[in-house]
Structure formats: structure tokens, C-alpha cells
Design a protein around this motif. Structure first.
Motif, mmCIF file in Angstrom:
data_model
loop_
_atom_site.group_PDB
_atom_site.id
_atom_site.type_symbol
_atom_site.label_atom_id
_atom_site.label_comp_id
_atom_site.label_asym_id
_atom_site.label_seq_id
_atom_site.Cartn_x
_atom_site.Cartn_y
_atom_site.Cartn_z
ATOM 1 N N ASN A 1 -2.788 -2.020 3.278
ATOM 2 C CA ASN A 1 -2.787 -0.583 3.573
ATOM 3 C C ASN A 1 -2.394 -0.310 5.017
ATOM 4 O O ASN A 1 -1.696 0.678 5.301
ATOM 5 C CB ASN A 1 -4.162 0.010 3.258
ATOM 6 C CG ASN A 1 -4.468 -0.009 1.773
ATOM 7 O OD1 ASN A 1 -3.583 0.101 0.940
ATOM 8 N ND2 ASN A 1 -5.744 -0.183 1.432
ATOM 9 N N GLY B 1 0.821 -1.179 0.000
ATOM 10 C CA GLY B 1 0.000 0.000 0.000
ATOM 11 C C GLY B 1 0.866 1.244 0.000
ATOM 12 O O GLY B 1 2.083 1.160 -0.183
ATOM 13 N N PRO B 2 0.246 2.415 0.171
ATOM 14 C CA PRO B 2 -1.176 2.634 0.468
ATOM 15 C C PRO B 2 -2.026 2.632 -0.795
ATOM 16 O O PRO B 2 -1.507 2.533 -1.902
ATOM 17 C CB PRO B 2 -1.169 4.011 1.125
ATOM 18 C CG PRO B 2 -0.020 4.718 0.456
ATOM 19 C CD PRO B 2 1.025 3.663 0.234
ATOM 20 N N VAL C 1 -4.272 0.427 -1.810
ATOM 21 C CA VAL C 1 -4.611 -0.849 -2.442
ATOM 22 C C VAL C 1 -6.127 -1.078 -2.349
ATOM 23 O O VAL C 1 -6.731 -0.903 -1.294
ATOM 24 C CB VAL C 1 -3.868 -2.017 -1.760
ATOM 25 C CG1 VAL C 1 -4.379 -3.364 -2.265
ATOM 26 C CG2 VAL C 1 -2.368 -1.898 -1.998
#
Length: 274
Positions: A215, A120-121, A123
Motif C-alpha cells: 500500500n 495496492g492500494p 491490500v
């Protein structure tokens, strides 16, 4: 230990001691209001490092409290991410390790084997599923270092989301063609079906749990690595797994997972009680 001034280090010490000695305790938040979720994650990472230092190997992550049933039962209304090591993997056919657990409970889970790194971030579920190599039915044997599974959010995060052991079934399928929101499970205890659910119980779709994990880890500078196992969270409420019990999770397409409660850790004859 009432009146103890708890720190991240001393909570990590106590949690690992409770695990090693098979004893439970009151939640730390009874005495330490500062044990919030962020603090819990720092404690969780401390205990992971100690596991690695003693020779365990990091093999994946697990999500806790991803189903409304679990959240309602535990009174904690948000999901969490925690660590899996090879010491938690229970080979198929072996009984619940009663000699290592305090008050084990079993819950059915949809399990991902990762084919690619997922970082992530940002996702989302489509990207998350694209990183999955195979999907399995599984069961997690949760445990808690807190008496009666009573805890607040910071407590359970620090306790690695009630980690104990887990087992995966032998049927691993590619994610393409599977509708995991509709993938069903029947939970059988001692020959009787006691609960059922579908993958939609896990945040609407297990892919949402996988994306959440990626995330959440990104916020800590981490990612889900290729080859890791991801337990997406209990589909139903967990059932007790005392000595002598028998639990099976029957999935629609992902086969069945069977677990026996095994013998009592003190050598007494199992009675099937809780």
C-alpha cells in the motif's frame, strides 16, 4: 558541515558518500527541518536510481521499524519501506562485510519470496499472503550513516531504512500451514540466548507488514513484483555485530541462520567488542 543548505540532491550525495567512505554523520534534521517522511522517500528513490545506474539490480523491498521493540529503541514510532538490491544480498556462510559497513547490527526477520505481483492500494493481509510463494528465516545486517543510530523519521527513510546487508536461510516453506504470528525465533550471540520473539512482534503478523509495503508503494505508483524478496522487519531489537562475534537466529520451523562478525576491516585482530 554546519550551516549547509541541504537539498534532496545533496542529501543523496552525502548519504552515498558516507556509505562508500564508511563514515557516519549527524542526522540531517539537526539542520533541515524540512526533511520529513515524504521528502525522505524522494531522496531514497534518488539513491536507488544511482545504485541502479552503477549496475546494481533491484530485487525487493525491506520494512524497517515494524516491531515495538525497534520503535521504542530508536524513538521513531512508525514503520518504513526501503529498497533491496543484489549488492545487499550476503551469501550464506560469508561473514559480515565489515569493510563495507560502519557499525553493523543484526536482527532476525521473516522473509517472503513473492510468487505474484502485489499492488495496492487497499491490500489486506489475506491478499498479501496469497501472493507469497515461500517463507524463509533470515537476518538483516542493518547499518546507519548516522552516528550512534540517532535519527528522526525523515533521516532514516532517506537512508534507505538503515540498509546494509541481508542473508536468508536454506529452509523455504510454502506459507500454507505456517502460523507466522506464532513463528518463534531465539537470538543467540556468542553462544548465549539474548532475546526471543514471535512473528506477532511484526505489526501483529508479518502479512500486515507485507500489506503495508504494497500500500505504501502504491501511493508512489509502484508495486511489489513477482520474484522479489521482502524483509518484513526485525522481530527483536538488533544486536551489535563487531569483528569476531557470532550471531545465530533459530526459528521454530524456518531453520537457523548463522552469521560471523568476520575480521576487522583494518586487519587488526578482532576482540569481539562493539
Amino acid at each position: 558541515m554546519t550551516g549547509t543548505t541541504w537539498t534532496e540532491e545533496s542529501v543523496a550525495d552525502e548519504l552515498l558518500a558516507c556509505e562508500a567512505e564508511r563514515r557516519d554523520r549527524p542526522p540531517f534534521t539537526d539542520e533541515w527541518d524540512g526533511l520529513d517522511v515524504e521528502t525522505g522517500y524522494r531522496i531514497q528513490d534518488r539513491t536507488l536510481q544511482r545504485r541502479l545506474d552503477r549496475g546494481e539490480r533491484l530485487i525487493g523491498v525491506k520494512l524497517g521499524l515494524t516491531s515495538r521493540a525497534k520503535q521504542e529503541r530508536m524513538g521513531v514510532h512508525m514503520p518504513f519501506v526501503a529498497w533491496l538490491t543484489d549488492a545487499m544480498l550476503l551469501p550464506a556462510g560469508l561473514p559480515v562485510p565489515q569493510d563495507k559497513l560502519i557499525h553493523p547490527r543484526i536482527e532476525p526477520e521473516i522473509v517472503f519470496e513473492m510468487g505474484a505481483r502485489l499492488a495496492g492500494p487497499g491490500v489486506g493481509p489475506v491478499e498479501a499472503m496469497a501472493a507469497v510463494a515461500r517463507v524463509y528465516g533470515g537476518a538483516e545486517v542493518i547499518d546507519s550513516r548516522y552516528a550512534d543510530f540517532r535519527f528522526r523519521a525523515g533521516d532514516v527513510v532517506a537512508d534507505n531504512a538503515s540498509s546494509g546487508a541481508f542473508v536468508t536461510g536454506s529452509t523455504g516453506l510454502p506459507p500454507e500451514g505456517l502460523d507466522l504470528a506464532l513463528e518463534g525465533v531465539l537470538l543467540e550471540v556468542d553462544g548465549a540466548i539474548v532475546d526471543s520473539a514471535t512473528g506477532a512482534a511484526v505489526l501483529g503478523h508479518p502479512a500486515e507488514a507485507l500489506a503495508l509495503a504494497a500500500n505504501e508503494l502504491a501511493a508512489r505508483g509502484l508495486a511489489i513484483e513477482a520474484g522479489w524478496i521482502v524483509l518484513t522487519g526485525g522481530m527483536t531489537d538488533a544486536v551489535p555485530a563487531p569483528p569476531g562475534s557470532s550471531v545465530a537466529c533459530h526459528f521454530t520451523h524456518l531453520g537457523s541462520v548463522h552469521l560471523h562478525g568476520g575480521p576487522s576491516p583494518d586487519g587488526a585482530a578482532p576482540d569481539g567488542g562493539s
